[in-house]
Design a protein around this motif. Structure first.
Motif, PDB file in Angstrom:
ATOM      1  N   GLY A   1      -8.515  -4.658 -15.446  1.00 35.14           N
ATOM      2  CA  GLY A   1      -8.921  -3.823 -16.563  1.00 35.14           C
ATOM      3  C   GLY A   1     -10.398  -3.968 -16.844  1.00 35.14           C
ATOM      4  O   GLY A   1     -11.196  -4.276 -15.959  1.00 35.14           O
ATOM      5  N   ASP A   2     -10.764  -3.786 -18.078  1.00 36.86           N
ATOM      6  CA  ASP A   2     -12.182  -3.820 -18.440  1.00 36.86           C
ATOM      7  C   ASP A   2     -12.562  -5.096 -19.184  1.00 36.86           C
ATOM      8  O   ASP A   2     -13.564  -5.140 -19.876  1.00 36.86           O
ATOM      9  CB  ASP A   2     -12.529  -2.594 -19.275  1.00 36.86           C
ATOM     10  N   ARG A   3     -11.752  -6.142 -19.058  1.00 39.46           N
ATOM     11  CA  ARG A   3     -12.030  -7.406 -19.751  1.00 39.46           C
ATOM     12  C   ARG A   3     -13.082  -8.208 -18.994  1.00 39.46           C
ATOM     13  O   ARG A   3     -12.988  -8.382 -17.793  1.00 39.46           O
ATOM     14  CB  ARG A   3     -10.768  -8.249 -19.861  1.00 39.46           C
ATOM     15  N   ARG A   4     -14.062  -8.728 -19.733  1.00 38.54           N
ATOM     16  CA  ARG A   4     -15.123  -9.536 -19.140  1.00 38.54           C
ATOM     17  C   ARG A   4     -15.444 -10.700 -20.068  1.00 38.54           C
ATOM     18  O   ARG A   4     -15.249 -10.620 -21.278  1.00 38.54           O
ATOM     19  CB  ARG A   4     -16.407  -8.731 -18.953  1.00 38.54           C
TER      20      ARG A   4
ATOM     21  N   VAL B   1     -20.596 -17.797 -25.374  1.00 36.05           N
ATOM     22  CA  VAL B   1     -19.508 -17.236 -24.583  1.00 36.05           C
ATOM     23  C   VAL B   1     -19.020 -16.025 -25.364  1.00 36.05           C
ATOM     24  O   VAL B   1     -18.627 -16.147 -26.526  1.00 36.05           O
ATOM     25  CB  VAL B   1     -18.368 -18.249 -24.381  1.00 36.05           C
ATOM     26  N   SER B   2     -19.094 -14.853 -24.747  1.00 32.65           N
ATOM     27  CA  SER B   2     -18.652 -13.641 -25.440  1.00 32.65           C
ATOM     28  C   SER B   2     -17.598 -12.932 -24.607  1.00 32.65           C
ATOM     29  O   SER B   2     -17.649 -12.938 -23.383  1.00 32.65           O
ATOM     30  CB  SER B   2     -19.838 -12.711 -25.728  1.00 32.65           C
ATOM     31  N   LEU B   3     -16.630 -12.365 -25.287  1.00 32.44           N
ATOM     32  CA  LEU B   3     -15.534 -11.646 -24.652  1.00 32.44           C
ATOM     33  C   LEU B   3     -15.733 -10.159 -24.884  1.00 32.44           C
ATOM     34  O   LEU B   3     -15.936  -9.726 -26.022  1.00 32.44           O
ATOM     35  CB  LEU B   3     -14.192 -12.109 -25.219  1.00 32.44           C
ATOM     36  N   TRP B   4     -15.660  -9.406 -23.799  1.00 30.22           N
ATOM     37  CA  TRP B   4     -15.965  -7.978 -23.841  1.00 30.22           C
ATOM     38  C   TRP B   4     -14.787  -7.151 -23.358  1.00 30.22           C
ATOM     39  O   TRP B   4     -14.065  -7.544 -22.447  1.00 30.22           O
ATOM     40  CB  TRP B   4     -17.171  -7.682 -22.945  1.00 30.22           C
ATOM     41  N   ALA B   5     -14.597  -6.007 -23.981  1.00 28.96           N
ATOM     42  CA  ALA B   5     -13.669  -4.981 -23.522  1.00 28.96           C
ATOM     43  C   ALA B   5     -14.534  -3.754 -23.285  1.00 28.96           C
ATOM     44  O   ALA B   5     -15.044  -3.155 -24.237  1.00 28.96           O
ATOM     45  CB  ALA B   5     -12.591  -4.707 -24.559  1.00 28.96           C
ATOM     46  N   ASP B   6     -14.754  -3.454 -22.028  1.00 30.13           N
ATOM     47  CA  ASP B   6     -15.655  -2.382 -21.632  1.00 30.13           C
ATOM     48  C   ASP B   6     -17.044  -2.699 -22.174  1.00 30.13           C
ATOM     49  O   ASP B   6     -17.621  -3.704 -21.794  1.00 30.13           O
ATOM     50  CB  ASP B   6     -15.119  -1.022 -22.091  1.00 30.13           C
TER      51      ASP B   6
END
Length: 107
Positions: A14-17, A31-36
């Motif tokens: 998916g688009d999780r980073r 530390v950052s969590l991204w969705a798209d």
């Protein structure tokens, strides 16, 4: 943009980073969590705790041993069941996972 950092892709696809970056001024690793293109959350790790985190990750890597060998990876892929974890397990904050809350009307 910080000069030191890297981007990791979630193994679920998916688009999780996850982005890890070092910010020298305040002396933190973010530390950052991204969705798209949307940041869903951050964690600021003091540089004094980096060695402890690295030691933990190194221990995990050693414990994994030869789990990354081609034969083990192939066997794991054959037995892996695709499953959608519950929101309680993933911390899902999508609208579907949140309880319905009535919005007050303003006259």
């Amino acid at each position: 943009m910080p000069a030191v950092g890297d981007l990791f892709t979630d193994m679920r696809g998916g688009d999780r980073r996850m982005r890890v970056s070092y910010h020298e001024g305040p002396g933190v690793v973010v530390v950052s969590l991204w969705a798209d293109t949307v940041c869903r959350g951050t964690f600021q790790l003091a540089t004094g705790d980096v060695a402890r985190l690295v030691a933990l990750l190194s221990q995990v890597e050693r414990s994994a041993g030869d789990l990354d060998s081609p034969a083990n990876a192939q066997a794991e892929a054959a037995t892996r069941q695709p499953a959608t974890p519950s929101p309680e397990q993933t911390g899902d904050v999508s609208r579907a996972a949140l309880p319905a809350v009535r919005t007050p009307r303003v006259a």
